[in-house]
Design a protein around this motif. Structure first.
Motif, PDB file in Angstrom:
ATOM      1  N   VAL A  82     -18.876 124.417  38.489  1.00  0.00           N
ATOM      2  CA  VAL A  82     -19.614 123.972  39.676  1.00  0.00           C
ATOM      3  C   VAL A  82     -19.499 122.468  39.855  1.00  0.00           C
ATOM      4  O   VAL A  82     -19.328 121.979  40.986  1.00  0.00           O
ATOM      5  CB  VAL A  82     -21.097 124.402  39.585  1.00  0.00           C
ATOM      6  N   ALA A  83     -19.557 121.706  38.765  1.00  0.00           N
ATOM      7  CA  ALA A  83     -19.442 120.243  38.862  1.00  0.00           C
ATOM      8  C   ALA A  83     -18.075 119.837  39.406  1.00  0.00           C
ATOM      9  O   ALA A  83     -17.978 119.001  40.326  1.00  0.00           O
ATOM     10  CB  ALA A  83     -19.688 119.611  37.497  1.00  0.00           C
ATOM     11  N   VAL A  84     -17.014 120.403  38.843  1.00  0.00           N
ATOM     12  CA  VAL A  84     -15.661 120.061  39.294  1.00  0.00           C
ATOM     13  C   VAL A  84     -15.434 120.540  40.726  1.00  0.00           C
ATOM     14  O   VAL A  84     -14.867 119.814  41.560  1.00  0.00           O
ATOM     15  CB  VAL A  84     -14.612 120.663  38.344  1.00  0.00           C
ATOM     16  N   GLU A  85     -15.892 121.742  41.025  1.00  0.00           N
ATOM     17  CA  GLU A  85     -15.696 122.284  42.369  1.00  0.00           C
ATOM     18  C   GLU A  85     -16.459 121.483  43.418  1.00  0.00           C
ATOM     19  O   GLU A  85     -15.996 121.346  44.559  1.00  0.00           O
ATOM     20  CB  GLU A  85     -16.135 123.751  42.422  1.00  0.00           C
ATOM     21  N   LYS A  91     -27.769 117.209  53.054  1.00  0.00           N
ATOM     22  CA  LYS A  91     -28.423 117.642  51.825  1.00  0.00           C
ATOM     23  C   LYS A  91     -28.607 119.155  51.787  1.00  0.00           C
ATOM     24  O   LYS A  91     -28.425 119.800  50.744  1.00  0.00           O
ATOM     25  CB  LYS A  91     -29.771 116.952  51.705  1.00  0.00           C
ATOM     26  N   ALA A  92     -28.956 119.748  52.946  1.00  0.00           N
ATOM     27  CA  ALA A  92     -29.145 121.199  52.998  1.00  0.00           C
ATOM     28  C   ALA A  92     -27.846 121.938  52.714  1.00  0.00           C
ATOM     29  O   ALA A  92     -27.827 122.930  51.978  1.00  0.00           O
ATOM     30  CB  ALA A  92     -29.702 121.603  54.361  1.00  0.00           C
ATOM     31  N   ALA A  93     -26.742 121.447  53.282  1.00  0.00           N
ATOM     32  CA  ALA A  93     -25.440 122.089  53.053  1.00  0.00           C
ATOM     33  C   ALA A  93     -25.023 121.963  51.594  1.00  0.00           C
ATOM     34  O   ALA A  93     -24.462 122.904  51.016  1.00  0.00           O
ATOM     35  CB  ALA A  93     -24.382 121.460  53.959  1.00  0.00           C
ATOM     36  N   ILE A  94     -25.278 120.813  50.983  1.00  0.00           N
ATOM     37  CA  ILE A  94     -24.945 120.619  49.573  1.00  0.00           C
ATOM     38  C   ILE A  94     -25.750 121.576  48.705  1.00  0.00           C
ATOM     39  O   ILE A  94     -25.230 122.198  47.772  1.00  0.00           O
ATOM     40  CB  ILE A  94     -25.202 119.162  49.161  1.00  0.00           C
ATOM     41  N   MET A  95     -27.049 121.695  49.009  1.00  0.00           N
ATOM     42  CA  MET A  95     -27.899 122.598  48.232  1.00  0.00           C
ATOM     43  C   MET A  95     -27.433 124.039  48.340  1.00  0.00           C
ATOM     44  O   MET A  95     -27.328 124.748  47.336  1.00  0.00           O
ATOM     45  CB  MET A  95     -29.349 122.475  48.708  1.00  0.00           C
ATOM     46  N   VAL A  96     -27.115 124.480  49.554  1.00  0.00           N
ATOM     47  CA  VAL A  96     -26.663 125.862  49.747  1.00  0.00           C
ATOM     48  C   VAL A  96     -25.342 126.099  49.019  1.00  0.00           C
ATOM     49  O   VAL A  96     -25.159 127.122  48.356  1.00  0.00           O
ATOM     50  CB  VAL A  96     -26.518 126.168  51.252  1.00  0.00           C
ATOM     51  N   ALA A  97     -24.404 125.151  49.138  1.00  0.00           N
ATOM     52  CA  ALA A  97     -23.099 125.300  48.488  1.00  0.00           C
ATOM     53  C   ALA A  97     -23.240 125.386  46.973  1.00  0.00           C
ATOM     54  O   ALA A  97     -22.666 126.275  46.329  1.00  0.00           O
ATOM     55  CB  ALA A  97     -22.187 124.139  48.882  1.00  0.00           C
ATOM     56  N   LEU A  98     -24.002 124.462  46.396  1.00  0.00           N
ATOM     57  CA  LEU A  98     -24.172 124.451  44.938  1.00  0.00           C
ATOM     58  C   LEU A  98     -24.956 125.666  44.460  1.00  0.00           C
ATOM     59  O   LEU A  98     -24.648 126.244  43.408  1.00  0.00           O
ATOM     60  CB  LEU A  98     -24.871 123.164  44.509  1.00  0.00           C
ATOM     61  N   LEU A  99     -25.973 126.055  45.219  1.00  0.00           N
ATOM     62  CA  LEU A  99     -26.775 127.210  44.826  1.00  0.00           C
ATOM     63  C   LEU A  99     -25.951 128.485  44.834  1.00  0.00           C
ATOM     64  O   LEU A  99     -25.919 129.226  43.843  1.00  0.00           O
ATOM     65  CB  LEU A  99     -27.975 127.360  45.756  1.00  0.00           C
ATOM     66  N   PHE A 100     -25.270 128.752  45.935  1.00  0.00           N
ATOM     67  CA  PHE A 100     -24.461 129.971  46.037  1.00  0.00           C
ATOM     68  C   PHE A 100     -23.380 130.001  44.963  1.00  0.00           C
ATOM     69  O   PHE A 100     -23.130 131.032  44.345  1.00  0.00           O
ATOM     70  CB  PHE A 100     -23.820 130.065  47.420  1.00  0.00           C
ATOM     71  N   ARG A 101     -22.732 128.865  44.750  1.00  0.00           N
ATOM     72  CA  ARG A 101     -21.641 128.831  43.772  1.00  0.00           C
ATOM     73  C   ARG A 101     -22.164 128.967  42.349  1.00  0.00           C
ATOM     74  O   ARG A 101     -21.535 129.610  41.503  1.00  0.00           O
ATOM     75  CB  ARG A 101     -20.858 127.520  43.935  1.00  0.00           C
ATOM     76  N   THR A 102     -23.325 128.350  42.066  1.00  0.00           N
ATOM     77  CA  THR A 102     -23.909 128.470  40.726  1.00  0.00           C
ATOM     78  C   THR A 102     -24.293 129.912  40.428  1.00  0.00           C
ATOM     79  O   THR A 102     -24.033 130.425  39.333  1.00  0.00           O
ATOM     80  CB  THR A 102     -25.147 127.565  40.599  1.00  0.00           C
ATOM     81  N   LEU A 103     -24.914 130.577  41.399  1.00  0.00           N
ATOM     82  CA  LEU A 103     -25.295 131.972  41.204  1.00  0.00           C
ATOM     83  C   LEU A 103     -24.059 132.840  40.984  1.00  0.00           C
ATOM     84  O   LEU A 103     -24.062 133.751  40.145  1.00  0.00           O
ATOM     85  CB  LEU A 103     -26.085 132.473  42.417  1.00  0.00           C
ATOM     86  N   ASP A 104     -23.007 132.567  41.731  1.00  0.00           N
ATOM     87  CA  ASP A 104     -21.770 133.339  41.592  1.00  0.00           C
ATOM     88  C   ASP A 104     -21.120 133.089  40.236  1.00  0.00           C
ATOM     89  O   ASP A 104     -20.656 134.010  39.568  1.00  0.00           O
ATOM     90  CB  ASP A 104     -20.815 132.960  42.725  1.00  0.00           C
ATOM     91  N   ALA A 105     -21.086 131.817  39.809  1.00  0.00           N
ATOM     92  CA  ALA A 105     -20.477 131.478  38.520  1.00  0.00           C
ATOM     93  C   ALA A 105     -21.266 132.059  37.358  1.00  0.00           C
ATOM     94  O   ALA A 105     -20.691 132.487  36.350  1.00  0.00           O
ATOM     95  CB  ALA A 105     -20.362 129.959  38.380  1.00  0.00           C
ATOM     96  N   PHE A 106     -22.596 132.074  37.483  1.00  0.00           N
ATOM     97  CA  PHE A 106     -23.430 132.592  36.400  1.00  0.00           C
ATOM     98  C   PHE A 106     -23.230 134.095  36.225  1.00  0.00           C
ATOM     99  O   PHE A 106     -23.477 134.631  35.144  1.00  0.00           O
ATOM    100  CB  PHE A 106     -24.906 132.288  36.683  1.00  0.00           C
ATOM    101  N   ARG A 107     -22.793 134.780  37.276  1.00  0.00           N
ATOM    102  CA  ARG A 107     -22.543 136.220  37.194  1.00  0.00           C
ATOM    103  C   ARG A 107     -21.066 136.537  36.969  1.00  0.00           C
ATOM    104  O   ARG A 107     -20.608 137.648  37.252  1.00  0.00           O
ATOM    105  CB  ARG A 107     -23.039 136.905  38.478  1.00  0.00           C
ATOM    106  N   LEU A 108     -20.334 135.557  36.444  1.00  0.00           N
ATOM    107  CA  LEU A 108     -18.898 135.718  36.197  1.00  0.00           C
ATOM    108  C   LEU A 108     -18.607 136.959  35.348  1.00  0.00           C
ATOM    109  O   LEU A 108     -19.245 137.188  34.321  1.00  0.00           O
ATOM    110  CB  LEU A 108     -18.375 134.468  35.473  1.00  0.00           C
ATOM    111  N   PHE A 109     -17.627 137.747  35.792  1.00  0.00           N
ATOM    112  CA  PHE A 109     -17.255 138.946  35.035  1.00  0.00           C
ATOM    113  C   PHE A 109     -15.748 139.182  35.053  1.00  0.00           C
ATOM    114  O   PHE A 109     -15.125 139.362  34.016  1.00  0.00           O
ATOM    115  CB  PHE A 109     -17.965 140.176  35.598  1.00  0.00           C
ATOM    116  N   ASP A 110     -15.154 139.175  36.241  1.00  0.00           N
ATOM    117  CA  ASP A 110     -13.763 139.617  36.414  1.00  0.00           C
ATOM    118  C   ASP A 110     -12.779 138.878  35.517  1.00  0.00           C
ATOM    119  O   ASP A 110     -11.957 139.497  34.828  1.00  0.00           O
ATOM    120  CB  ASP A 110     -13.334 139.449  37.881  1.00  0.00           C
ATOM    121  N   ASN A 111     -12.842 137.541  35.536  1.00  0.00           N
ATOM    122  CA  ASN A 111     -11.867 136.765  34.770  1.00  0.00           C
ATOM    123  C   ASN A 111     -11.975 137.006  33.277  1.00  0.00           C
ATOM    124  O   ASN A 111     -10.970 137.100  32.569  1.00  0.00           O
ATOM    125  CB  ASN A 111     -12.053 135.273  35.072  1.00  0.00           C
ATOM    126  N   VAL A 112     -13.204 137.100  32.783  1.00  0.00           N
ATOM    127  CA  VAL A 112     -13.400 137.369  31.358  1.00  0.00           C
ATOM    128  C   VAL A 112     -12.905 138.768  31.011  1.00  0.00           C
ATOM    129  O   VAL A 112     -12.245 138.978  29.988  1.00  0.00           O
ATOM    130  CB  VAL A 112     -14.886 137.203  30.985  1.00  0.00           C
TER     131      VAL A 112
END
Length: 277
Positions: free
Chosen positions: A60-63, A193-214
């Motif tokens: 998320v940080a790099v993205e 700020k709202a767009a940044i929050m939405v982008a980081l939130l959605f991406r963090t939730l998606d990354a935390f549920r990572l499955f396919d690559n592993v």
């Protein structure tokens, strides 16, 4: 929403209260919070959480940095070039995740990959390097594949945020003698700020549920097991419905906690950001 979201969550919570193995359904018995106690006192769970957090934070940080840079390029590009740039940037995100994971697996595989051969001149890389033979290189490839695939998602959300920044504020800042960095820090970022929050939130939730690559690259080997894969292994591989459901519920609660933290941290009034109040 109740049918496709609330019911499965409620069913998972209900199943997590039982000691229940699918191969022995007659031995099913009520266990209360016993499954949660087993999971939370097991080092395997905390190992999976640590790996999940590590992958999530780095990706998320790099993205966020790369996505913001791409958004700036698309926002400032000539109108003729914008459709071409957006299409090119979206190509990785348009690829199915499983296909992308297989592509990265084959690229780095010791037998079928080309990476070892092409980059053997770099220190630490040779034609015999087994990228998926240890934790560090395995996680690195998983992280790189995530960054490559999902950076376009963040860039598009941030591009939408850049479009909401009033141009008159930018011009006023220029007239006042503000540098590019000052305009970025004082005008651009606060107004998106709202767009940044939405982008980081959605991406963090998606990354935390990572499955396919592993699942495709390592199958959880070399301590690369993440929380979603742990739930899969308990439920599908071991047929431990009770324990697997408990892991799924804990994953859901973690996602809810992350959402609350993000909303409280950014303190964004989304209704106001949409112009509703």
């Amino acid at each position: 929403m109740l049918l496709v979201t609330a019911y499965p969550i409620a069913q998972a919570f209900y199943e997590s209260l039982f000691k229940y193995r699918l191969t022995d359904p007659d031995a099913r018995e009520f266990n209360g919070l016993g499954n949660y106690a087993v999971i939370l006192t097991d080092g395997v769970w905390w190992q999976a959480v640590a790996v999940t957090v590590l992958i999530t934070v780095i990706t998320v940080a790099v993205e966020a940095v790369l996505g913001f840079a791409l958004a700036l390029v698309m926002h400032r590009a000539l109108s003729v070039l914008r459709p071409v740039l957006r299409t090119a940037i979206l190509v990785p995100y348009a690829i199915i995740t499983v296909v992308s994971a297989f592509a990265w697996l084959y690229a780095f595989d010791i037998n079928t990959g080309f990476v070892n051969q092409w980059f053997s001149w770099l220190p630490g890389i040779s034609e015999d390097t087994n990228t998926f033979g240890s934790f560090g290189p395995s996680v690195t490839v998983i992280i790189l594949s995530e960054i490559w695939k999902t950076t376009p998602f963040i860039s598009l959300l941030l591009l939408a945020g850049l479009a909401q920044v009033p141009e008159d504020l930018q011009e006023a800042a220029k007239v006042d003698g503000a540098t590019w960095w000052q305009r970025m820090y004082k005008v651009t970022i606060p107004n998106m700020k709202a767009a940044i929050m939405v982008a980081l939130l959605f991406r963090t939730l998606d990354a935390f549920r990572l499955f396919d690559n592993v699942f495709i690259m390592t199958q959880g080997a070399n301590n690369t097991e993440v929380v979603s894969f742990l739930a899969y292994r308990q439920t599908i591989s071991r047929l431990e419905i009770g324990l697997g459901s408990a892991v799924s519920v804990l994953l859901f609660l973690s996602v809810v906690l992350i959402s609350v933290v993000f909303i409280k941290l950014f303190k964004v009034n989304l209704a106001s950001a949409r112009g509703e109040g």
